[in-house]
Write an enzyme that holds these catalytic residues in place. Structure first.
Site, PDB file in Angstrom:
ATOM      1  N   LYS A  13      -3.730   3.112   7.715  1.00 19.92           N
ATOM      2  CA  LYS A  13      -3.362   2.456   8.941  1.00 19.92           C
ATOM      3  C   LYS A  13      -1.878   2.632   9.159  1.00 19.92           C
ATOM      4  O   LYS A  13      -1.181   3.265  10.369  1.00 19.92           O
ATOM      5  CB  LYS A  13      -3.614   1.020   9.096  1.00 19.92           C
ATOM      6  N   ARG A  86      -6.660  -9.840  12.090  1.00 25.79           N
ATOM      7  CA  ARG A  86      -7.282  -9.807  10.973  1.00 25.79           C
ATOM      8  C   ARG A  86      -8.459 -10.763  10.709  1.00 25.79           C
ATOM      9  O   ARG A  86      -8.920 -10.813   9.711  1.00 25.79           O
ATOM     10  CB  ARG A  86      -6.092 -10.031  10.024  1.00 25.79           C
ATOM     11  N   ARG A 120       0.456   4.255  -4.468  1.00 21.23           N
ATOM     12  CA  ARG A 120       1.478   3.993  -3.344  1.00 21.23           C
ATOM     13  C   ARG A 120       2.877   3.551  -3.817  1.00 21.23           C
ATOM     14  O   ARG A 120       3.029   2.655  -4.524  1.00 21.23           O
ATOM     15  CB  ARG A 120       1.073   3.051  -2.369  1.00 21.23           C
ATOM     16  N   ARG A 149       4.549  -2.082  -4.300  1.00 19.42           N
ATOM     17  CA  ARG A 149       4.391  -3.451  -3.729  1.00 19.42           C
ATOM     18  C   ARG A 149       3.649  -4.230  -4.717  1.00 19.42           C
ATOM     19  O   ARG A 149       2.955  -3.744  -5.485  1.00 19.42           O
ATOM     20  CB  ARG A 149       3.490  -3.242  -2.416  1.00 19.42           C
ATOM     21  N   ARG A 160      -7.794  -8.488  -2.391  1.00 20.22           N
ATOM     22  CA  ARG A 160      -7.382  -8.279  -0.688  1.00 20.22           C
ATOM     23  C   ARG A 160      -8.660  -7.537  -0.145  1.00 20.22           C
ATOM     24  O   ARG A 160      -9.094  -7.863   1.148  1.00 20.22           O
ATOM     25  CB  ARG A 160      -6.198  -7.470  -0.609  1.00 20.22           C
TER      26      ARG A 160
HETATM   27  P1  AP5 Z   1      -1.121   3.067   4.065  1.00 18.85           P
HETATM   28  O1  AP5 Z   1      -0.989   4.090   5.246  1.00 18.85           O
HETATM   29  O2  AP5 Z   1       0.075   2.567   3.569  1.00 18.85           O
HETATM   30  O3  AP5 Z   1      -2.383   2.253   4.004  1.00 18.85           O
HETATM   31  P2  AP5 Z   1      -2.415   0.973   5.066  1.00 18.85           P
HETATM   32  O4  AP5 Z   1      -3.864   0.787   5.585  1.00 18.85           O
HETATM   33  O5  AP5 Z   1      -1.290   0.635   5.650  1.00 18.85           O
HETATM   34  O6  AP5 Z   1      -2.545   0.053   3.727  1.00 18.85           O
HETATM   35  P3  AP5 Z   1      -2.015  -1.705   3.549  1.00 18.85           P
HETATM   36  O7  AP5 Z   1      -2.015  -2.057   2.151  1.00 18.85           O
HETATM   37  O8  AP5 Z   1      -0.540  -1.581   4.061  1.00 18.85           O
HETATM   38  O9  AP5 Z   1      -2.886  -2.491   4.394  1.00 18.85           O
HETATM   39  P4  AP5 Z   1      -3.017  -4.060   4.292  1.00 18.85           P
HETATM   40  O10 AP5 Z   1      -3.835  -4.171   5.349  1.00 18.85           O
HETATM   41  O11 AP5 Z   1      -3.572  -4.510   2.832  1.00 18.85           O
HETATM   42  O12 AP5 Z   1      -1.553  -4.460   4.116  1.00 18.85           O
HETATM   43  P5  AP5 Z   1      -0.421  -5.015   5.191  1.00 18.85           P
HETATM   44  O13 AP5 Z   1       0.788  -4.700   4.916  1.00 18.85           O
HETATM   45  O14 AP5 Z   1      -0.974  -4.963   6.511  1.00 18.85           O
HETATM   46  O15 AP5 Z   1      -1.741   4.198   2.845  1.00 18.85           O
HETATM   47  C1  AP5 Z   1      -1.913   3.709   1.509  1.00 18.85           C
HETATM   48  C2  AP5 Z   1      -1.417   4.839   0.464  1.00 18.85           C
HETATM   49  O16 AP5 Z   1      -2.350   5.890   0.573  1.00 18.85           O
HETATM   50  C3  AP5 Z   1      -0.244   5.491   0.667  1.00 18.85           C
HETATM   51  O17 AP5 Z   1       0.372   5.783  -0.663  1.00 18.85           O
HETATM   52  C4  AP5 Z   1      -0.445   6.700   1.477  1.00 18.85           C
HETATM   53  O18 AP5 Z   1       0.691   7.627   1.277  1.00 18.85           O
HETATM   54  C5  AP5 Z   1      -1.960   7.197   1.221  1.00 18.85           C
HETATM   55  N1  AP5 Z   1      -2.475   7.619   2.172  1.00 18.85           N
HETATM   56  C6  AP5 Z   1      -2.762   7.006   3.280  1.00 18.85           C
HETATM   57  N2  AP5 Z   1      -3.605   7.980   4.277  1.00 18.85           N
HETATM   58  C7  AP5 Z   1      -3.895   9.009   3.511  1.00 18.85           C
HETATM   59  C8  AP5 Z   1      -4.922  10.146   3.396  1.00 18.85           C
HETATM   60  N3  AP5 Z   1      -5.329  10.352   4.631  1.00 18.85           N
HETATM   61  N4  AP5 Z   1      -5.061  11.027   2.340  1.00 18.85           N
HETATM   62  C9  AP5 Z   1      -4.440  10.564   1.109  1.00 18.85           C
HETATM   63  N5  AP5 Z   1      -3.517   9.625   0.946  1.00 18.85           N
HETATM   64  C10 AP5 Z   1      -3.383   8.816   2.071  1.00 18.85           C
HETATM   65  O19 AP5 Z   1      -0.465  -6.827   4.916  1.00 18.85           O
HETATM   66  C11 AP5 Z   1      -0.045  -7.237   3.534  1.00 18.85           C
HETATM   67  C12 AP5 Z   1      -0.436  -8.512   3.517  1.00 18.85           C
HETATM   68  O20 AP5 Z   1       0.395  -9.294   4.560  1.00 18.85           O
HETATM   69  C13 AP5 Z   1      -1.955  -9.072   3.794  1.00 18.85           C
HETATM   70  O21 AP5 Z   1      -2.565  -9.065   2.453  1.00 18.85           O
HETATM   71  C14 AP5 Z   1      -1.751 -10.547   4.142  1.00 18.85           C
HETATM   72  O22 AP5 Z   1      -1.165 -11.366   3.174  1.00 18.85           O
HETATM   73  C15 AP5 Z   1      -0.624 -10.531   5.215  1.00 18.85           C
HETATM   74  N6  AP5 Z   1      -0.914 -10.111   6.459  1.00 18.85           N
HETATM   75  C16 AP5 Z   1      -0.611  -8.857   7.295  1.00 18.85           C
HETATM   76  N7  AP5 Z   1      -1.219  -9.187   8.545  1.00 18.85           N
HETATM   77  C17 AP5 Z   1      -1.862 -10.280   8.434  1.00 18.85           C
HETATM   78  C18 AP5 Z   1      -2.586 -10.901   9.743  1.00 18.85           C
HETATM   79  N8  AP5 Z   1      -2.577 -10.227  10.942  1.00 18.85           N
HETATM   80  N9  AP5 Z   1      -2.850 -11.995   9.292  1.00 18.85           N
HETATM   81  C19 AP5 Z   1      -2.753 -12.843   8.182  1.00 18.85           C
HETATM   82  N10 AP5 Z   1      -2.006 -12.250   7.174  1.00 18.85           N
HETATM   83  C20 AP5 Z   1      -1.607 -11.059   7.264  1.00 18.85           C
HETATM   84 MG    MG Z   2       0.379  -0.675   5.840  1.00 16.83          MG
END
Ligand code: AP5
Ligand code: MG
Length: 204
Positions: A13, A86, A120, A149, A160
């Protein structure tokens, strides 16, 4: 255009939203980033938020909505919401706040996600995201140190993913019912996924 990027942890994402930001000038709001910023800037609230996210649980709807509302003031017409909504309540609240055009559902198998998350690394200084798979260094292009992270350990990744399946997966049906869902596989490179999304959105 207002887009939601929906998908499991590690599906890409943030990476793909950054490409939209760089190439098409979209405003990218990641609620995960907003929460991590709040952890660094607000000592009292930060400790509580840190406990929640490092255990792989969701932060309360009230706090996330407050952080989102503040950030929305900085953005105008072209917007990507990454990691929000979410759960169903957040989706309903969002429908009251804003008119979403499309929801891009990035579908990625769990074994690929797990590998991506374990590899990552994020720059402590500028926040740029890398993967050890293609960038085997401890230093960002800006000179900052690359760190892992806290929630990217195998045990917390599994947690997660379970939270995602229970709380967030029902949104696929929710947006399907609204006729807004576009599904994209993300087994290829992030640039190819970006191009596939543009084609689906019919953006030239
Ligand atoms: P990346 O692009 O970083 O993936 P992502 O989908 O953004 O993954 P996240 O871990 O950030 O998602 P998440 O939803 O768990 O965490 P968030 O920060 O939102 O890519 C991942 C890796 O793969 C990278 O190394 C990248 O280089 C590689 N990659 C990407 N695309 C690729 C491809 N096509 N090919 C090869 N490699 C690739 O949330 C964190 C925490 O915050 C949650 O657990 C929760 O506690 C809280 N939170 C966030 N939002 C909410 C909400 N709305 N409500 C309640 N709690 C929330
Ligand atoms: Mg992210």
């Amino acid at each position: 255009m207002i887009l939601v990027f929906l998908g499991a942890p590690g599906c890409g994402k943030g990476t793909i939203a950054k490409i939209f930001e760089e190439k098409l000038n979209f405003c990218h709001i990641s609620t995960g980033d907003l929460i991590r910023n709040a952890i660094s800037s607000n000592k009292e609230l930060g400790e509580m938020l840190k406990q929640i996210i490092s255990n792989g649980n969701l932060v309360s709807d009230e706090i996330v909505l407050k952080l989102l509302n503040e950030k929305l003031k900085d953005c105008s017409s072209n917007l990507i919401l990454d990691g929000f909504p979410r759960n169903l309540l957040q989706a309903q609240k969002l429908d009251e706040m804003i008119k979403i055009d499309k929801v891009v559902y990035i579908d990625t198998p769990y074994d690929i996600i797990k590998e991506r998350l374990v590899g990552r690394r994020t720059c402590e200084n500028c926040g740029k995201v890398y993967n050890l798979d293609i960038y085997n260094s401890n230093t960002c292009s800006c000179g900052g140190k690359l760190v892992q992270r806290e929630d990217d350990t195998p045990h917390i990744i599994e947690k997660r993913f379970k939270v995602y399946e229970k709380e967030t997966m029902p949104l696929v049906q929710y947006y399907q019912n609204q006729g807004k869902l576009l599904k994209v596989e993300s087994n290829s490179s992030s640039n190819d996924t970006f191009k596939n999304i543009l084609n689906m959105l019919e953006v030239k």
